[in-house]
Design a protein around this motif. Structure first.
Motif, PDB file in Angstrom:
ATOM      1  N   SER A  42     121.827 -47.533  32.383  1.00 19.52           N
ATOM      2  CA  SER A  42     122.433 -48.862  32.474  1.00 19.52           C
ATOM      3  C   SER A  42     123.583 -48.876  33.474  1.00 19.52           C
ATOM      4  O   SER A  42     123.761 -49.852  34.211  1.00 19.52           O
ATOM      5  CB  SER A  42     122.922 -49.321  31.103  1.00 19.52           C
ATOM      6  N   LEU A  43     124.365 -47.814  33.507  1.00 17.64           N
ATOM      7  CA  LEU A  43     125.457 -47.734  34.484  1.00 17.64           C
ATOM      8  C   LEU A  43     124.907 -47.698  35.911  1.00 17.64           C
ATOM      9  O   LEU A  43     125.461 -48.340  36.814  1.00 17.64           O
ATOM     10  CB  LEU A  43     126.324 -46.506  34.222  1.00 17.64           C
ATOM     11  N   ALA A  44     123.828 -46.971  36.118  1.00 20.32           N
ATOM     12  CA  ALA A  44     123.220 -46.901  37.448  1.00 20.32           C
ATOM     13  C   ALA A  44     122.735 -48.282  37.883  1.00 20.32           C
ATOM     14  O   ALA A  44     122.920 -48.687  39.036  1.00 20.32           O
ATOM     15  CB  ALA A  44     122.071 -45.899  37.458  1.00 20.32           C
ATOM     16  N   ALA A  45     122.130 -49.032  36.967  1.00 25.32           N
ATOM     17  CA  ALA A  45     121.669 -50.384  37.291  1.00 25.32           C
ATOM     18  C   ALA A  45     122.852 -51.291  37.613  1.00 25.32           C
ATOM     19  O   ALA A  45     122.790 -52.095  38.554  1.00 25.32           O
ATOM     20  CB  ALA A  45     120.858 -50.960  36.133  1.00 25.32           C
ATOM     21  N   ARG A  46     123.942 -51.163  36.876  1.00 18.43           N
ATOM     22  CA  ARG A  46     125.123 -51.978  37.142  1.00 18.43           C
ATOM     23  C   ARG A  46     125.780 -51.592  38.460  1.00 18.43           C
ATOM     24  O   ARG A  46     126.275 -52.451  39.188  1.00 18.43           O
ATOM     25  CB  ARG A  46     126.104 -51.893  35.976  1.00 18.43           C
ATOM     26  N   PHE A  47     125.771 -50.304  38.768  1.00 18.40           N
ATOM     27  CA  PHE A  47     126.310 -49.893  40.065  1.00 18.40           C
ATOM     28  C   PHE A  47     125.455 -50.472  41.194  1.00 18.40           C
ATOM     29  O   PHE A  47     125.984 -50.974  42.186  1.00 18.40           O
ATOM     30  CB  PHE A  47     126.384 -48.368  40.170  1.00 18.40           C
ATOM     31  N   ALA A  48     124.137 -50.433  41.037  1.00 19.30           N
ATOM     32  CA  ALA A  48     123.245 -51.032  42.036  1.00 19.30           C
ATOM     33  C   ALA A  48     123.542 -52.526  42.177  1.00 19.30           C
ATOM     34  O   ALA A  48     123.533 -53.071  43.285  1.00 19.30           O
ATOM     35  CB  ALA A  48     121.781 -50.800  41.658  1.00 19.30           C
TER      36      ALA A  48
END
Length: 115
Positions: free
Chosen positions: A41-47
């Motif tokens: 989820s953090l990776a998606a938010r960073f993207a």
């Protein structure tokens, strides 16, 4: 009218290793409400945050704390303040559209900034 479009992809495993190697990175990139989420989820938010920056034309001086991803009854939302809100206002952006996904070890996001 569309003012800008941004797309970004993040390798989830690599992003997780970066978070582990750099203790302050999670606090620098994410607001408190985001920090407890899993790595995917953090990776998606960073993207999504990277996509916002691209939709704005990648302005210098963007503060990561001035953009965060929330959820409402319709799905993910983009919230801005400070440096990000100022650039958005100067470009006449009044509405954001966000789509996020993750599969096969990759998180991706696409943002459309609209007047």
């Amino acid at each position: 009218m569309i003012i800008g479009i941004g797309v970004d992809v993040v390798d989830i495993e690599r992003f997780g290793r970066q978070l582990e190697r750099t203790p302050g990175l999670r606090d620098r990139l994410f607001v408190p409400a985001e920090r407890g989420l899993n790595t995917q989820s953090l990776a998606a938010r960073f993207a999504a945050k990277e996509s916002v920056a691209k939709a704005l034309g990648a302005p210098a001086g963007m503060n990561w704390q001035d953009c965060w991803i929330g959820l409402d009854e319709h799905g993910p939302t983009i919230n801005v303040k400070g440096t990000v809100a100022a650039v958005a206002k100067s470009k006449g952006i009044k509405r954001w559209h966000l789509s996020m996904s993750h599969d096969g070890g990759i998180s991706t996001a696409m943002v459309i900034a609209e007047s």
